[in-house]
Design an enzyme around this catalytic site. Structure first.
Site, PDB file in Angstrom:
ATOM      1  N   ASP A   1       0.830  -1.216   0.000  1.00 22.36           N
ATOM      2  CA  ASP A   1       0.000   0.000   0.000  1.00 22.36           C
ATOM      3  C   ASP A   1       0.862   1.263   0.000  1.00 22.36           C
ATOM      4  O   ASP A   1       2.027   1.234   0.391  1.00 22.36           O
ATOM      5  CB  ASP A   1      -0.864   0.048   1.278  1.00 22.36           C
ATOM      6  N   ASP A   2       0.227   2.353  -0.384  1.00 20.58           N
ATOM      7  CA  ASP A   2       0.730   3.721  -0.194  1.00 20.58           C
ATOM      8  C   ASP A   2       1.809   4.165  -1.195  1.00 20.58           C
ATOM      9  O   ASP A   2       2.265   5.294  -1.143  1.00 20.58           O
ATOM     10  CB  ASP A   2       1.270   3.959   1.237  1.00 20.58           C
TER      11      ASP A   2
ATOM     12  N   HIS B   1      -5.704   2.399  -3.945  1.00 14.30           N
ATOM     13  CA  HIS B   1      -5.759   2.570  -2.501  1.00 14.30           C
ATOM     14  C   HIS B   1      -6.512   3.860  -2.197  1.00 14.30           C
ATOM     15  O   HIS B   1      -7.633   3.859  -1.728  1.00 14.30           O
ATOM     16  CB  HIS B   1      -4.352   2.590  -1.926  1.00 14.30           C
TER      17      HIS B   1
ATOM     18  N   HIS C   1      -4.952   9.793   0.572  1.00 15.64           N
ATOM     19  CA  HIS C   1      -4.735   9.122   1.856  1.00 15.64           C
ATOM     20  C   HIS C   1      -5.017  10.054   3.032  1.00 15.64           C
ATOM     21  O   HIS C   1      -4.524   9.862   4.145  1.00 15.64           O
ATOM     22  CB  HIS C   1      -3.333   8.536   1.980  1.00 15.64           C
TER      23      HIS C   1
ATOM     24  N   HIS D   1       3.845  -2.072   3.149  1.00 14.70           N
ATOM     25  CA  HIS D   1       3.900  -0.733   2.563  1.00 14.70           C
ATOM     26  C   HIS D   1       5.205  -0.577   1.797  1.00 14.70           C
ATOM     27  O   HIS D   1       6.278  -0.646   2.403  1.00 14.70           O
ATOM     28  CB  HIS D   1       3.754   0.326   3.668  1.00 14.70           C
TER      29      HIS D   1
HETATM   30 ZN   LIG Z   1      -2.670   3.095   3.411  1.00 19.68          ZN
END
Ligand SMILES: [Zn+2]
Length: 489
Positions: free
Chosen positions: A292-293, A340, A344, A449
């Protein structure tokens, strides 16, 4: 007549008498001589004895002439001194210095006085360079050169205890199949070293399997070999000469072996084997590496390198951050590009249903633009079970989890958390935390991540463990069963 006879008798008598007197005189003379002489001799002997007794003596331990290697510390071998029965050793005065950093002759003087006499002894110390210089060859003493190629000097270094670096004084000569290195230092110490050259290829080629020794294939999908590289010390273009044998039946689950064999021009052979594991998607024991991210320069690119070298596919839930090239690379290298969040930012993403979809649309546009696909795989920021959204919109996740599915999206939470979002800050800790939680009786959807350097550094260990322990690595597709957590808002 008689008278005459008598007179001659007297004469003889007188003569005899004279002789006797003379002899007596001589004897008297001898006696006188001995009476004077013996005591004189005795006195002389006594004086000599006295001198000998009172004369001190120094005895040097070790040689009178000593050779000391240049640079070595001079160590006095010692001495003793005495006279009569007196020990004078600690009265000896030693003078003279040895400079071990200067070649030459040095005298050490030992002097002792016992109150009557002074005695002196010397020792000569010769500081000299008797050590041969040393030539150290770079590379081996036996060198194999490819047939038809020239030997290229591998280099050397020469040092001497006195002359220091003599590398540029070394004479190099090639003679038949030898290279001869000679060197004489300033003190004429000589050294000779040889290197033997064999015009032979004794090294076998190296086969490097792209994607590693274990790769994964899935039932009903074509098996595509990831190929190989061949590296050889002498021969180029051996790649075309590799014999590949073995079959992979992608209709039947199982483990298959592919053999790669190559022989170089000198006849050195090398063989490697690849294991291909054919299985169903989503079977128990599957590992889904999900990131993720990202993407992020410096971490995502390295993770992509590792995945490529291991022939493994993963899933990247991207944001709007990071360079487009990395998203493109993810896609081009066969990974799943998934969504995602654009920002964020929880407060805007979870402000309302509309705000959520506005954010999702933004990141979807990015993914679609780069991949040319209609991206439908998503992961909620914080996961579907997040409680942070309560702060901004009560009950939002209950709506969203239903709404995204209605709109054709598949959302994926995780059942294995690596701990890399704030709990662990060390590659080994992250890897061990993942390995500890892996299970064979389920799929392992691992949350990681790719923006974290310690996650980047943990990947190798996780993959190695997975490969060695019979796990299967796969990426998420629309056919993958959704992993959902319990919604808490
Ligand atoms: Zn995240």
């Amino acid at each position: 007549m008689v008278k005459k006879k008598r007179s001659s008798t007297n004469e003889i008598y007188d003569k005899e008498k004279e002789k006797i007197e003379k002899r007596q005189n001589q004897n008297k003379h001898h006696e006188k001589f001995w009476i004077i002489c013996i005591p004189t001799l005795c006195v002389i002997l006594l004086i000599l004895l006295a001198i000998l007794l009172f004369l001190p003596s120094i005895i040097l331990k070790g040689d009178k002439e000593v050779t000391l290697e240049y640079g070595k510390v001079y160590k006095e071998k010692g001495y003793t001194a005495s006279y009569f029965n007196h020990n004078l050793t600690n009265k000896v005065k030693v003078s003279g210095k040895v400079n071990n950093k200067k070649i030459g002759k040095y005298k050490i003087t030992y002097k002792v006085n016992n109150g009557f006499f002074t005695i002196k002894k010397t020792r000569t110390v010769i500081v000299a360079d008797t050590k041969s210089p040393k030539i150290s060859l770079f590379g081996d003493k036996k060198v194999y050169v490819c047939p038809g190629k020239e030997y290229k000097e591998l280099g050397f270094r020469a040092v001497d205890n006195y002359d220091d670096n003599l590398t540029n004084k070394v004479k190099v000569k090639k003679y038949l199949n030898k290279v001869i290195y000679t060197l004489r230092d300033k003190s004429h110490n000589f050294t000779k070293v040889e290197r033997k050259i064999f015009y032979e290829d004794i090294e076998k080629p190296e086969i490097k399997l792209n994607g590693g020794d274990i790769v994964y294939s899935f039932i009903g999908e074509e098996y595509k070999d990831l190929g190989y590289e061949v590296i050889d010390n002498c021969d180029t273009s051996l790649k075309d000469k590799v014999e590949v044998t073995g079959n992979v039946d992608t209709n039947t689950a199982g483990t298959y072996k592919i053999t790669y064999k190559v022989k170089d021009n000198a006849g050195n052979t090398e063989e490697k084997q690849r294991t291909v594991i054919v299985s169903e998607h989503g079977q128990d024991g599957t590992i889904y590496l999900t990131f993720d991210d990202g993407p992020k320069d410096g971490t995502t690119n390295i993770i992509l390198d590792i995945l490529r070298d291991n022939g493994i596919k993963a899933t990247f839930f991207i944001t709007n951050n990071g360079p487009d090239e990395l998203v493109k690379r993810e896609f081009d290298e066969g990974h799943t590009v998934a969504l995602h969040t654009a920002s964020h930012n929880y407060s805007t993403v979870y402000a309302s249903v509309d705000d959520y979809f506005k954010d999702l649309e933004s990141v979807k546009q990015r993914a679609d633009r780069i991949t040319g696909e209609d991206t439908k795989i998503i992961r909620f920021p914080g996961g579907s079970s997040n409680t942070i959204s309560r702060r901004y919109s009560m009950g939002l996740m209950s709506t969203l989890t239903e709404e995204v599915v209605k709109r054709g999206f598949h959302y994926f939470d995780w059942n294995l958390y690596s701990g890399d979002a704030g709990e662990l800050y060390d590659a080994d800790a992250v890897a061990n935390n993942v390995i500890r939680q892996l299970r064979k009786d389920r799929v392992n959807m691992i949350l990681m991540h790719d923006i974290k350097p310690y996650t980047r550094d943990a990947i190798d260990k996780i993959i190695k463990f997975g490969k060695e322990n019979g796990y299967v690595f796969d990426k998420i597709t629309m056919a993958t069963e959704m992993i959902k957590q319990k919604v808490n808002n």
